[in-house]
Design an enzyme around this catalytic site. Structure first.
Site, PDB file in Angstrom:
ATOM      1  N   HIS A 166      43.869  63.145-102.050  1.00  0.00           N
ATOM      2  CA  HIS A 166      45.245  63.651-102.013  1.00  0.00           C
ATOM      3  C   HIS A 166      45.692  63.914-103.458  1.00  0.00           C
ATOM      4  O   HIS A 166      45.183  63.325-104.408  1.00  0.00           O
ATOM      5  CB  HIS A 166      46.185  62.632-101.372  1.00  0.00           C
ATOM      6  CG  HIS A 166      45.857  62.353 -99.938  1.00  0.00           C
ATOM      7  ND1 HIS A 166      46.028  63.278 -98.940  1.00  0.00           N
ATOM      8  CD2 HIS A 166      45.372  61.235 -99.341  1.00  0.00           C
ATOM      9  CE1 HIS A 166      45.660  62.755 -97.782  1.00  0.00           C
ATOM     10  NE2 HIS A 166      45.257  61.509 -97.995  1.00  0.00           N
ATOM     11  N   CYS A 187      41.329  65.150 -96.763  1.00  0.00           N
ATOM     12  CA  CYS A 187      41.184  63.813 -96.180  1.00  0.00           C
ATOM     13  C   CYS A 187      40.809  63.930 -94.698  1.00  0.00           C
ATOM     14  O   CYS A 187      39.704  64.337 -94.375  1.00  0.00           O
ATOM     15  CB  CYS A 187      42.447  62.984 -96.413  1.00  0.00           C
ATOM     16  SG  CYS A 187      42.164  61.207 -96.184  1.00  0.00           S
TER      17      CYS A 187
END
Length: 497
Positions: free
Chosen positions: A421, A337
């Site tokens: 994630h 991310c």
């Protein structure tokens, strides 16, 4: 049929509210009780995406799993995600609505209180029992007037309260007594008793203190939870990073794979490292300097709430050059991310930092553009020949301009990046990825063929349920859920503020 609700408060952050709440949820679920978790307001950078695309605290997702449920936005209706300049993003029922500082937040307070109470009422209508978790400490008297997560919630919803204290910190009796004494009388009336957490000593030495605390407060200690290693999972905030997550086991003749996760100032979703730490033979530690990361076989740049600011910190600490040197030498680097965004060639941010054009580390052929609308989703795909799924939470959109495909991102040599994630929780994919890392790092390491991260989480949730069942007065907890707090509990001096 057990019915009711209670609030698990704590003397401090990281006292154990989240795990005690999860333990009570799992214990009740195993009894056949239809139970759900709730946290009115959560300040955390560890978040999760529900099946319908709502963002909530990661701890509430873990507690929902303890109940055998998929999480919903009602379980954490208000999420505050701290960023730079003492501002936080306010997420309401899973959607971001504003970025505010502490004073500006006050303008939203009354409306948010009503939203939180309505969410709790919906859960109470749908489930037999709701176990609520407080935030921080209920004795933060400077914040009591606007409180919607602790005694403000308990008063509004008529919830009995148990207060958890962490004895491993020291001073637990003073913390429990002082927490109660600082509350105003109407708040004290809802505090039914205490739980002591993380006890390592001899029970016979603790017993006189328990009796004295009951004599001083008129309230029981519902039990003493012993210290247990290996229950580190889905931590609420970065206070839990004072200790590294334990490795799942020795590496035997497979060797050991050393993983360093950079502890960014605004680190978010560091729970991505849990699945790595669960793998036998993988040692995970969090680092803040180049020398700490030097011997790592894999360096991980995790998520962050402030990509540009943390990238600047990376450069000031020398870690940026260390990452670049690793990449040039063919030593593995993984960005997740925000960490993936840092690895790109260029970043354009008019949203989060408003810094405009910023040079990335240039280690992946990709560009980043921050957009006002947050991406929230549960993407899926394939990696290393295995089906994979994850969850996405970001304003920065990364566009690969080359390299090899990688789930949620791209790869160039020994540098990988993903916007997803939870990617490493996919067992087959994780094992194949770690084998690739080991080969690139020149390590004699082979992942265990049968490690299941989902099964490990279930075992840990069962262990929490066992702690509640074996060490708390569960009969008293059931009475508290069904009947509420006894009338006439004593008020301690100074009797409020």
């Amino acid at each position: 049929m057990t019915r009711g609700a209670l609030l698990v408060a704590g003397t401090t952050s990281d006292a154990g509210k989240s795990v005690v709440t999860a333990g009570i949820c799992r214990w009740l679920a195993r009894r056949g009780v239809k139970v759900a978790p709730f946290k009115a307001q959560n300040m955390s950078l560890n978040s999760y995406v529900t099946p319908d695309g709502a963002e909530i605290g990661r701890a509430q997702a873990m507690q929902a799993a303890a109940c055998g449920l998929e999480p919903t936005a009602d379980m954490n209706p208000i999420l505050l995600k701290p960023g730079g300049d003492r501002r936080s993003q306010v997420v309401v029922l899973g959607e971001p609505i504003a970025d505010v500082d502490a004073l500006e937040y006050g303008a939203h307070r009354d409306r948010l209180r009503e939203i939180a109470l309505a969410a709790l009422e919906r859960l109470r209508a749908a489930y037999d029992v709701v176990i609520c978790e407080g935030a921080g400490s209920p004795a933060e008297i400077n914040l009591r007037a606007g409180d919607i997560a602790n005694m403000g919630l308990a008063r509004a919803a008529g919830l009995p309260v148990i207060v958890v204290g962490d004895i491993d910190r020291g001073g637990v009796f003073a913390s429990l007594y002082g927490t109660l004494a600082l509350l105003e009388p109407a708040d004290q009336a809802l505090v039914a008793g205490f739980v002591i957490n993380k006890f390592r000593g001899a029970p016979e030495l603790l017993a006189p203190g328990l009796a004295m605390l009951r004599g001083l407060t008129g309230r029981p200690v519902y039990g003493v939870l012993p210290w247990r290693d290996g229950l580190w999972l889905d931590a609420e905030d970065s206070l839990a990073l004072a200790a590294d997550p334990p490795a799942a086991g020795g590496g035997g003749n497979r060797g050991t794979l050393r993983v360093a996760v950079v502890r960014l100032p605004r680190i978010s979703n560091f729970t991505d490292a849990d699945a790595l730490a669960a793998e036998p033979g993988v040692l995970v530690r969090f680092v803040t300097s180049p020398w700490e990361a030097e011997d790592a076989d894999l360096l991980v740049l995790p998520g962050t709430r402030a990509t540009v600011a943390d990238l600047d910190w990376l450069r000031r600490t020398g870690l940026a050059e260390a990452v670049a040197a690793r990449a040039r030498a063919g030593r593995p680097v993984l960005g997740i991310c925000g960490g993936y965004q840092m690895l790109a060639r260029t970043i354009r941010d008019e949203v989060e930092s408003r810094a405009g054009h910023v040079d990335g580390l240039g280690l992946l052929p990709a560009t980043v553009e921050f957009r006002p609308a947050k991406t929230l989703g549960r993407p899926s795909g394939e990696g290393y020949g295995h089906p994979v799924a994850g969850y996405a939470i970001h304003h920065g959109v990364v566009t690969p301009t080359g390299g090899e495909p990688f789930p949620g991102g791209c790869r160039s040599g020994a540098v990988w990046g993903t916007s997803w994630h939870g990617l490493l929780e996919n067992d087959g994919f994780r094992r194949a990825f770690l084998a690739d890392v080991a080969a690139a790092a020149g390590r004699d390491f082979a992942p265990a063929p049968d490690t299941s991260f989902a099964a490990l989480r279930e075992r840990r949730l069962d262990a929490l349920g066992d702690l509640v069942e074996h060490h708390l007065d569960t009969a008293a907890l059931l009475r508290l859920l069904e009947n509420g707090v006894d009338d006439g509990l004593p008020v301690l001096p100074p009797g409020g503020v």
